[in-house]
Design an enzyme around this catalytic site. Structure first.
Site, PDB file in Angstrom:
ATOM      1  N   LYS A   9       0.835  -1.199   0.000  1.00 43.96           N
ATOM      2  CA  LYS A   9       0.000   0.000   0.000  1.00 43.96           C
ATOM      3  C   LYS A   9       0.880   1.264   0.000  1.00 43.96           C
ATOM      4  O   LYS A   9       2.089   1.180   0.236  1.00 43.96           O
ATOM      5  CB  LYS A   9      -0.925  -0.033   1.223  1.00 43.96           C
ATOM      6  CG  LYS A   9      -1.949  -1.188   1.186  1.00 43.96           C
ATOM      7  CD  LYS A   9      -2.893  -1.137   2.385  1.00 43.96           C
ATOM      8  CE  LYS A   9      -3.875  -2.283   2.388  1.00 43.96           C
ATOM      9  NZ  LYS A   9      -4.814  -2.223   3.543  1.00 43.96           N
ATOM     10  N   TYR A  49     -12.186  -2.309  -3.130  1.00 42.84           N
ATOM     11  CA  TYR A  49     -12.774  -2.396  -1.791  1.00 42.84           C
ATOM     12  C   TYR A  49     -14.308  -2.330  -1.831  1.00 42.84           C
ATOM     13  O   TYR A  49     -14.934  -1.894  -0.865  1.00 42.84           O
ATOM     14  CB  TYR A  49     -12.221  -1.284  -0.907  1.00 42.84           C
ATOM     15  CG  TYR A  49     -10.847  -1.587  -0.332  1.00 42.84           C
ATOM     16  CD1 TYR A  49     -10.604  -2.781   0.352  1.00 42.84           C
ATOM     17  CD2 TYR A  49      -9.799  -0.673  -0.444  1.00 42.84           C
ATOM     18  CE1 TYR A  49      -9.351  -3.064   0.889  1.00 42.84           C
ATOM     19  CE2 TYR A  49      -8.543  -0.946   0.107  1.00 42.84           C
ATOM     20  CZ  TYR A  49      -8.334  -2.146   0.771  1.00 42.84           C
ATOM     21  OH  TYR A  49      -7.105  -2.422   1.312  1.00 42.84           O
ATOM     22  N   ARG A  85      -2.134 -14.639   4.088  1.00 40.29           N
ATOM     23  CA  ARG A  85      -2.902 -13.887   5.106  1.00 40.29           C
ATOM     24  C   ARG A  85      -2.289 -14.091   6.498  1.00 40.29           C
ATOM     25  O   ARG A  85      -2.249 -13.158   7.297  1.00 40.29           O
ATOM     26  CB  ARG A  85      -4.371 -14.332   5.102  1.00 40.29           C
ATOM     27  CG  ARG A  85      -5.129 -13.983   3.822  1.00 40.29           C
ATOM     28  CD  ARG A  85      -5.649 -12.572   3.796  1.00 40.29           C
ATOM     29  NE  ARG A  85      -6.663 -12.331   4.784  1.00 40.29           N
ATOM     30  CZ  ARG A  85      -7.361 -11.189   4.876  1.00 40.29           C
ATOM     31  NH1 ARG A  85      -7.135 -10.193   4.018  1.00 40.29           N
ATOM     32  NH2 ARG A  85      -8.260 -11.017   5.807  1.00 40.29           N
ATOM     33  N   ASN A 112      -1.855   0.155   6.885  1.00 37.83           N
ATOM     34  CA  ASN A 112      -1.312  -1.117   7.362  1.00 37.83           C
ATOM     35  C   ASN A 112      -0.477  -1.864   6.332  1.00 37.83           C
ATOM     36  O   ASN A 112      -0.442  -3.095   6.300  1.00 37.83           O
ATOM     37  CB  ASN A 112      -2.430  -1.985   7.944  1.00 37.83           C
ATOM     38  CG  ASN A 112      -3.546  -2.215   6.950  1.00 37.83           C
ATOM     39  OD1 ASN A 112      -3.415  -1.895   5.774  1.00 37.83           O
ATOM     40  ND2 ASN A 112      -4.651  -2.777   7.414  1.00 37.83           N
ATOM     41  N   HIS A 115      -1.876  -5.325   1.433  1.00 39.15           N
ATOM     42  CA  HIS A 115      -3.161  -6.011   1.206  1.00 39.15           C
ATOM     43  C   HIS A 115      -2.892  -7.423   0.709  1.00 39.15           C
ATOM     44  O   HIS A 115      -1.971  -7.639  -0.083  1.00 39.15           O
ATOM     45  CB  HIS A 115      -3.986  -5.278   0.139  1.00 39.15           C
ATOM     46  CG  HIS A 115      -5.084  -6.143  -0.413  1.00 39.15           C
ATOM     47  ND1 HIS A 115      -6.280  -6.323   0.241  1.00 39.15           N
ATOM     48  CD2 HIS A 115      -5.145  -6.931  -1.522  1.00 39.15           C
ATOM     49  CE1 HIS A 115      -7.038  -7.163  -0.458  1.00 39.15           C
ATOM     50  NE2 HIS A 115      -6.365  -7.544  -1.528  1.00 39.15           N
ATOM     51  N   GLU A 126      -9.635  -9.831  -7.877  1.00 39.84           N
ATOM     52  CA  GLU A 126      -8.673  -8.733  -7.728  1.00 39.84           C
ATOM     53  C   GLU A 126      -7.580  -8.798  -8.802  1.00 39.84           C
ATOM     54  O   GLU A 126      -7.175  -7.766  -9.337  1.00 39.84           O
ATOM     55  CB  GLU A 126      -8.068  -8.777  -6.319  1.00 39.84           C
ATOM     56  CG  GLU A 126      -9.124  -8.412  -5.265  1.00 39.84           C
ATOM     57  CD  GLU A 126      -8.729  -8.757  -3.835  1.00 39.84           C
ATOM     58  OE1 GLU A 126      -7.568  -9.141  -3.590  1.00 39.84           O
ATOM     59  OE2 GLU A 126      -9.609  -8.637  -2.942  1.00 39.84           O
TER      60      GLU A 126
HETATM   61  P1  GTP Z   1      -6.997  -5.611   3.226  1.00 38.20           P
HETATM   62  O1  GTP Z   1      -5.948  -6.639   2.945  1.00 38.20           O
HETATM   63  O2  GTP Z   1      -6.555  -4.207   2.997  1.00 38.20           O
HETATM   64  O3  GTP Z   1      -8.293  -5.961   2.506  1.00 38.20           O
HETATM   65  O4  GTP Z   1      -7.271  -5.701   4.807  1.00 38.20           O
HETATM   66  P2  GTP Z   1      -8.031  -6.838   5.610  1.00 38.20           P
HETATM   67  O5  GTP Z   1      -8.548  -7.893   4.691  1.00 38.20           O
HETATM   68  O6  GTP Z   1      -7.163  -7.236   6.730  1.00 38.20           O
HETATM   69  O7  GTP Z   1      -9.259  -6.027   6.236  1.00 38.20           O
HETATM   70  P3  GTP Z   1     -10.669  -5.663   5.582  1.00 38.20           P
HETATM   71  O8  GTP Z   1     -10.769  -6.179   4.185  1.00 38.20           O
HETATM   72  O9  GTP Z   1     -11.723  -6.020   6.548  1.00 38.20           O
HETATM   73  O10 GTP Z   1     -10.591  -4.057   5.538  1.00 38.20           O
HETATM   74  C1  GTP Z   1      -9.920  -3.396   4.479  1.00 38.20           C
HETATM   75  C2  GTP Z   1      -9.115  -2.264   5.061  1.00 38.20           C
HETATM   76  O11 GTP Z   1     -10.013  -1.321   5.620  1.00 38.20           O
HETATM   77  C3  GTP Z   1      -8.189  -2.667   6.212  1.00 38.20           C
HETATM   78  O12 GTP Z   1      -6.908  -3.036   5.764  1.00 38.20           O
HETATM   79  C4  GTP Z   1      -8.137  -1.409   7.044  1.00 38.20           C
HETATM   80  O13 GTP Z   1      -7.116  -0.528   6.605  1.00 38.20           O
HETATM   81  C5  GTP Z   1      -9.467  -0.751   6.789  1.00 38.20           C
HETATM   82  N1  GTP Z   1     -10.395  -1.000   7.895  1.00 38.20           N
HETATM   83  C6  GTP Z   1     -11.040  -2.146   8.198  1.00 38.20           C
HETATM   84  N2  GTP Z   1     -11.818  -1.998   9.271  1.00 38.20           N
HETATM   85  C7  GTP Z   1     -11.661  -0.703   9.658  1.00 38.20           C
HETATM   86  C8  GTP Z   1     -12.210   0.092  10.704  1.00 38.20           C
HETATM   87  O14 GTP Z   1     -13.005  -0.372  11.525  1.00 38.20           O
HETATM   88  N3  GTP Z   1     -11.795   1.407  10.771  1.00 38.20           N
HETATM   89  C9  GTP Z   1     -10.925   1.943   9.883  1.00 38.20           C
HETATM   90  N4  GTP Z   1     -10.563   3.227  10.003  1.00 38.20           N
HETATM   91  N5  GTP Z   1     -10.387   1.230   8.884  1.00 38.20           N
HETATM   92  C10 GTP Z   1     -10.756  -0.069   8.775  1.00 38.20           C
HETATM   93 MG    MG Z   2      -9.672  -7.441   2.966  1.00 42.92          MG
END
Ligand code: GTP
Ligand code: MG
Length: 139
Positions: A9, A49, A85, A112, A115, A126
């Site tokens: 990212k 997303y 993951r 973070n 992805h 994707e």
């Molecule tokens: P990705 O690999 O980026 O998809 O992350 P993930 O699979 O671990 O998490 P998810 O798909 O649920 O969420 C996508 C992204 O949204 C995360 O990487 C976070 O940066 C952001 N995100 C998820 N939940 C929250 C939340 O509650 N608050 C905020 N501010 N950001 C969130």
């Molecule tokens: Mg995700």
């Protein structure tokens, strides 16, 4: 062999973590098939997303992903979706174990570093989203 979509990212690129992240997956024994450095358009970021479009953090998420270059990658290996993951670590900083990429390099939920696709179906979706243009002009 199973494929997944991994992406450094914008925060990971700005912090100089591309090499560190690629090394972890190379050291694991996985194969890097495709790589492109690109600043995502709003359209691609929103499509990427899409599952989160009703969430309160969606706007911030898209703004962050489009804030600078990312490194979009296709990787291949046995059970790579699930194992990558595990290597990435949990989304919430308090749950991301030391030794994982997020556990070692990320301290916030919204920025973070990396992805990774969360299922084989997500990986297919994707990869075709991010590599659609590449596929059409190299084939
Ligand atoms: P990705 O690999 O980026 O998809 O992350 P993930 O699979 O671990 O998490 P998810 O798909 O649920 O969420 C996508 C992204 O949204 C995360 O990487 C976070 O940066 C952001 N995100 C998820 N939940 C929250 C939340 O509650 N608050 C905020 N501010 N950001 C969130
Ligand atoms: Mg995700």
């Amino acid at each position: 062999m199973e494929k997944t979509f991994l992406m450094v990212k914008p925060d990971g690129v700005k912090r100089g973590l591309i090499g560190e992240i690629i090394s972890r997956f190379e050291n694991k024994g996985y194969t890097l098939n495709r790589l492109e450095m690109v600043t995502p358009s709003v359209e691609v970021a929103e499509a990427h997303y899409a599952e989160h479009k009703e969430k309160p953090f969606f706007g911030e998420l898209v703004e962050f992903l489009t804030s600078g270059p990312v490194v979009a990658m296709e990787w291949e290996g046995e059970d790579i979706v699930a194992v990558s993951r595990l290597m990435i670590g949990k989304t919430k900083p308090v749950d991301a174990q030391p030794g994982t990429i997020r556990g070692d390099f990320a301290s916030t939920m919204s920025q973070n570093v990396i992805h990774g696709s969360d299922s084989v179906d997500s990986a297919e979706r994707e990869l075709s989203l991010w590599f659609a243009e590449v596929a059409s002009h190299v084939s």
